[in-house]
Design an enzyme around this catalytic site. Structure first.
Site, PDB file in Angstrom:
ATOM      1  N   SER A  75     -29.899 -83.013  23.774  1.00  0.00           N
ATOM      2  CA  SER A  75     -30.872 -82.167  23.082  1.00  0.00           C
ATOM      3  C   SER A  75     -31.944 -81.717  24.062  1.00  0.00           C
ATOM      4  O   SER A  75     -32.219 -82.393  25.054  1.00  0.00           O
ATOM      5  CB  SER A  75     -31.507 -82.936  21.918  1.00  0.00           C
ATOM      6  N   ASP A  76     -32.517 -80.567  23.767  1.00  0.00           N
ATOM      7  CA  ASP A  76     -33.606 -80.062  24.594  1.00  0.00           C
ATOM      8  C   ASP A  76     -34.506 -79.189  23.732  1.00  0.00           C
ATOM      9  O   ASP A  76     -34.037 -78.553  22.776  1.00  0.00           O
ATOM     10  CB  ASP A  76     -33.074 -79.242  25.775  1.00  0.00           C
ATOM     11  N   GLN A  77     -35.782 -79.183  24.055  1.00  0.00           N
ATOM     12  CA  GLN A  77     -36.727 -78.356  23.307  1.00  0.00           C
ATOM     13  C   GLN A  77     -37.558 -77.521  24.280  1.00  0.00           C
ATOM     14  O   GLN A  77     -38.082 -78.048  25.267  1.00  0.00           O
ATOM     15  CB  GLN A  77     -37.656 -79.226  22.461  1.00  0.00           C
TER      16      GLN A  77
END
Length: 199
Positions: A75-77
């Site tokens: 995941s990445d934001q």
């Protein structure tokens, strides 16, 4: 001799983020944590949305290469202010500058999610955009907030699950945990698709 039933696949979170670890723990599934060795530098001209998607998939693939039998979450934001990516500030000075730029603005937090299982060839990636409208904050409010919560490891310099909620006018999202770092509605959907049993 009858064949024994296939063993359920192990689950690995390809992230060292304590926020993602705490969120995934809500699902009650046993999981391991592994640090993905991925360069997070944006490519020239890369849009925030594309950056989040690319990094989430790169993290999942990197960890899956070391755990080929496991189902791996990456995941990445990336915070998006008028098309410009805003990352983790890292220190007080940069956090102050970020919040000053975001006051009175709507920022889109692109939270990307990837699930990969190398053994089965499973690979899915999805994006949970969250629109966040910041109040027109005074410099004094920004200082008080940063000293109280020190959110220097958070994209956009604010923790909505803590005192950071006081900085905001509105949050618009279809996956309420996405802003914290892991969109659990999408996570459940993708883990089921990868063959894990969830309620």
């Amino acid at each position: 001799m009858p064949e024994s039933p296939p063993q359920p696949r192990s689950l690995v979170l390809g992230s060292t983020s304590r926020y993602r670890r705490e969120l995934l723990a809500r699902l009650g599934l046993p999981f391991d944590v592994a640090a993905p060795a991925v360069d997070e530098t944006p490519l020239a001209g890369e849009a925030p949305r594309a950056l989040a998607l690319r990094l989430a998939l790169a993290k999942a693939r990197a960890v899956a290469a070391a755990h080929p039998q496991a189902v791996v979450i990456g995941s990445d934001q990336v915070a998006d202010l008028d098309g410009e990516p805003l990352g983790k500030p890292g220190n007080h000075e940069r956090a102050t500058a970020q919040l000053r730029r975001m006051r009175g603005q709507t920022v889109v937090f692109h939270t990307a999610l990837a699930v990969v299982c190398q053994a089965t060839g499973f690979e899915q990636v999805d994006l949970a955009p969250v629109r966040v409208r910041f109040r027109d904050l005074s410099d004094a409010e920004i200082e008080r907030y940063l000293h109280a919560e020190q959110p220097y490891d958070c994209a956009g310099s604010a923790k909505s699950e803590g005192l950071g909620i006081a900085l905001l006018d509105a949050i618009d999202s279809d996956d309420p945990t996405a802003l914290i770092g892991l969109p659990l509605i999408r996570t459940c959907r993708m883990l089921r698709a990868a063959g894990l049993a969830l309620p």
